[in-house]
Design a protein around this motif. Sequence first.
Motif, PDB file in Angstrom:
ATOM      1  N   PRO A 141       0.805  -1.227   0.000  1.00 25.76           N
ATOM      2  CA  PRO A 141       0.000   0.000   0.000  1.00 25.76           C
ATOM      3  C   PRO A 141       0.831   1.266   0.000  1.00 25.76           C
ATOM      4  CG  PRO A 141       0.035  -0.964   2.188  1.00 25.76           C
ATOM      5  CD  PRO A 141       0.717  -1.950   1.278  1.00 25.76           C
ATOM      6  N   PHE A 142       2.091   1.151   0.420  1.00 30.33           N
ATOM      7  CA  PHE A 142       2.961   2.316   0.435  1.00 30.33           C
ATOM      8  C   PHE A 142       3.410   2.677  -0.976  1.00 30.33           C
ATOM      9  CE2 PHE A 142       3.045   0.563   4.642  1.00 30.33           C
ATOM     10  CZ  PHE A 142       3.053   1.668   5.473  1.00 30.33           C
ATOM     11  N   ALA A 143       3.565   1.675  -1.823  1.00 31.15           N
ATOM     12  CA  ALA A 143       3.974   1.931  -3.208  1.00 31.15           C
ATOM     13  C   ALA A 143       2.885   2.675  -3.959  1.00 31.15           C
ATOM     14  CB  ALA A 143       4.300   0.615  -3.902  1.00 31.15           C
ATOM     15  N   ALA A 144       1.636   2.291  -3.738  1.00 33.16           N
ATOM     16  CA  ALA A 144       0.515   2.962  -4.404  1.00 33.16           C
ATOM     17  C   ALA A 144       0.214   4.313  -3.780  1.00 33.16           C
ATOM     18  CB  ALA A 144      -0.723   2.069  -4.348  1.00 33.16           C
ATOM     19  N   GLY A 145       0.616   4.486  -2.520  1.00 30.94           N
ATOM     20  CA  GLY A 145       0.326   5.721  -1.793  1.00 30.94           C
ATOM     21  C   GLY A 145      -0.767   5.487  -0.778  1.00 30.94           C
ATOM     22  N   LEU A 146      -0.476   5.786   0.486  1.00 32.98           N
ATOM     23  CA  LEU A 146      -1.449   5.531   1.539  1.00 32.98           C
ATOM     24  C   LEU A 146      -2.718   6.355   1.354  1.00 32.98           C
ATOM     25  CD1 LEU A 146       0.826   5.359   4.730  1.00 32.98           C
ATOM     26  CD2 LEU A 146      -0.133   3.457   3.403  1.00 32.98           C
ATOM     27  N   GLY A 170     -10.117   1.316   6.609  1.00 32.54           N
ATOM     28  CA  GLY A 170     -10.320  -0.036   7.099  1.00 32.54           C
ATOM     29  C   GLY A 170      -9.617  -1.115   6.297  1.00 32.54           C
ATOM     30  N   ALA A 171      -8.813  -0.729   5.309  1.00 30.43           N
ATOM     31  CA  ALA A 171      -8.088  -1.709   4.493  1.00 30.43           C
ATOM     32  C   ALA A 171      -7.139  -2.523   5.365  1.00 30.43           C
ATOM     33  CB  ALA A 171      -7.310  -0.999   3.389  1.00 30.43           C
ATOM     34  N   THR A 172      -6.970  -3.787   5.024  1.00 27.71           N
ATOM     35  CA  THR A 172      -6.088  -4.671   5.790  1.00 27.71           C
ATOM     36  C   THR A 172      -4.981  -5.218   4.893  1.00 27.71           C
ATOM     37  OG1 THR A 172      -7.490  -6.600   5.369  1.00 27.71           O
ATOM     38  CG2 THR A 172      -7.934  -5.318   7.367  1.00 27.71           C
ATOM     39  N   ARG A 173      -3.851  -5.527   5.517  1.00 31.73           N
ATOM     40  CA  ARG A 173      -2.713  -6.107   4.819  1.00 31.73           C
ATOM     41  C   ARG A 173      -1.986  -7.061   5.764  1.00 31.73           C
ATOM     42  NH1 ARG A 173      -4.995  -3.683   1.409  1.00 31.73           N
ATOM     43  NH2 ARG A 173      -4.175  -2.526  -0.375  1.00 31.73           N
ATOM     44  N   VAL A 174      -1.174  -7.949   5.164  1.00 32.09           N
ATOM     45  CA  VAL A 174      -0.348  -8.870   5.944  1.00 32.09           C
ATOM     46  C   VAL A 174       1.087  -8.750   5.453  1.00 32.09           C
ATOM     47  CG1 VAL A 174       0.075 -11.271   6.598  1.00 32.09           C
ATOM     48  CG2 VAL A 174      -2.279 -10.476   6.240  1.00 32.09           C
ATOM     49  N   ARG A 175       2.019  -8.659   6.405  1.00 32.39           N
ATOM     50  CA  ARG A 175       3.425  -8.666   6.018  1.00 32.39           C
ATOM     51  C   ARG A 175       4.220  -9.456   7.035  1.00 32.39           C
ATOM     52  NH1 ARG A 175       3.040  -3.029   7.435  1.00 32.39           N
ATOM     53  NH2 ARG A 175       4.487  -2.330   9.054  1.00 32.39           N
ATOM     54  N   GLU A 176       5.449  -9.797   6.652  1.00 33.38           N
ATOM     55  CA  GLU A 176       6.343 -10.536   7.533  1.00 33.38           C
ATOM     56  C   GLU A 176       7.500  -9.650   7.946  1.00 33.38           C
ATOM     57  OE1 GLU A 176       5.628 -15.162   6.138  1.00 33.38           O
ATOM     58  OE2 GLU A 176       7.414 -14.090   5.435  1.00 33.38           O
ATOM     59  N   LEU A 177       8.009  -9.944   9.130  1.00 30.30           N
ATOM     60  CA  LEU A 177       9.044  -9.119   9.735  1.00 30.30           C
ATOM     61  C   LEU A 177      10.196 -10.002  10.181  1.00 30.30           C
ATOM     62  CD1 LEU A 177       9.438  -6.115  10.727  1.00 30.30           C
ATOM     63  CD2 LEU A 177       8.525  -6.877  12.924  1.00 30.30           C
ATOM     64  N   ASP A 178      11.438  -9.538   9.926  1.00 28.88           N
ATOM     65  CA  ASP A 178      12.644 -10.221  10.404  1.00 28.88           C
ATOM     66  C   ASP A 178      13.437  -9.226  11.238  1.00 28.88           C
ATOM     67  OD1 ASP A 178      11.870 -12.285   8.633  1.00 28.88           O
ATOM     68  OD2 ASP A 178      13.077 -11.414   7.019  1.00 28.88           O
ATOM     69  N   TRP A 179      13.822  -9.622  12.478  1.00 31.26           N
ATOM     70  CA  TRP A 179      14.642  -8.715  13.252  1.00 31.26           C
ATOM     71  C   TRP A 179      15.541  -9.486  14.208  1.00 31.26           C
ATOM     72  CZ3 TRP A 179       9.690  -9.619  15.147  1.00 31.26           C
ATOM     73  CH2 TRP A 179       9.543  -9.812  16.517  1.00 31.26           C
ATOM     74  N   MET A 180      16.558  -8.774  14.681  1.00 30.81           N
ATOM     75  CA  MET A 180      17.523  -9.316  15.629  1.00 30.81           C
ATOM     76  C   MET A 180      17.699  -8.300  16.761  1.00 30.81           C
ATOM     77  SD  MET A 180      20.428 -10.933  13.091  1.00 30.81           S
ATOM     78  CE  MET A 180      21.363 -11.552  14.503  1.00 30.81           C
ATOM     79  N   PRO A 181      18.245  -8.730  17.926  1.00 24.69           N
ATOM     80  CA  PRO A 181      18.779 -10.067  18.224  1.00 24.69           C
ATOM     81  C   PRO A 181      17.667 -11.084  18.422  1.00 24.69           C
ATOM     82  CG  PRO A 181      18.889  -8.660  20.151  1.00 24.69           C
ATOM     83  CD  PRO A 181      18.430  -7.775  19.032  1.00 24.69           C
TER      84      PRO A 181
END
Length: 220
Positions: free
Chosen positions: A114-119, A125-136
């Motif tokens: 949604p950021f590419a198209a512009g918020l 009420g739009a929904t999205r799913v994303r994955e996150l990777d972080w450390m430690p």
Amino acid sequence: MFSIRFAAAATTLALAGCSPLMQGSVDTLRAALSGPPELVVTRDEVLARPYYQLRLDSPWGSAVMALGRVDGSREYWATSSGQVLLIEHGLVRRAVGFPETLEGTRFVDGDDDPFAAGLHTLADGATRVRELDWMPGYRHGVRLHSRFTRGGVEAVEILGERRELLRIDERIEAEGGAFRTVHSYWVDPEDGFVFLSVQEPAPGMALRITQLRPYREDAR
């Protein structure tokens, strides 16, 4: 590859030298544990420097970051002390040099970005799913569910300039309920450019990002 690109961004800034404004940012970050003074940035200081700049406020201190490299829509912002953010369409996609490291984030399950198209184009009420990777901790593939809501147009002042910006709130919850947060973005209602945002890219990494001298499509 990412490590090389981030190193290149930081090297570019190091070669450019450390201005008094940037040095003040470095000193502020280094003093974070002992309670740094508030970083004061003026419009004249920003305009006197020949690079694009943003202000970063974090739990570890405040700094002015300069744009070191652009790769397509990906922007590499860095401080002279080595903190680097990869920002794409206003969203922090990677962060290094902090106590927490954001390795990456990506939209999944066929969801468009949604950021590419512009918020500003998102339905309330739009929904999205994303994955996150972080450390430690080598936490990879943590699935986040987001719900975006429109907060209306608000007056925001940046370096003495008043802008009427659309606020978009993103309520985020990790599967299992282990992580909940709210991101807020203040965007240009015409093109969706993110002038100000409050993001928590990884748990404990609460960031406030303010565009001081923005790098925008129409400036390229």
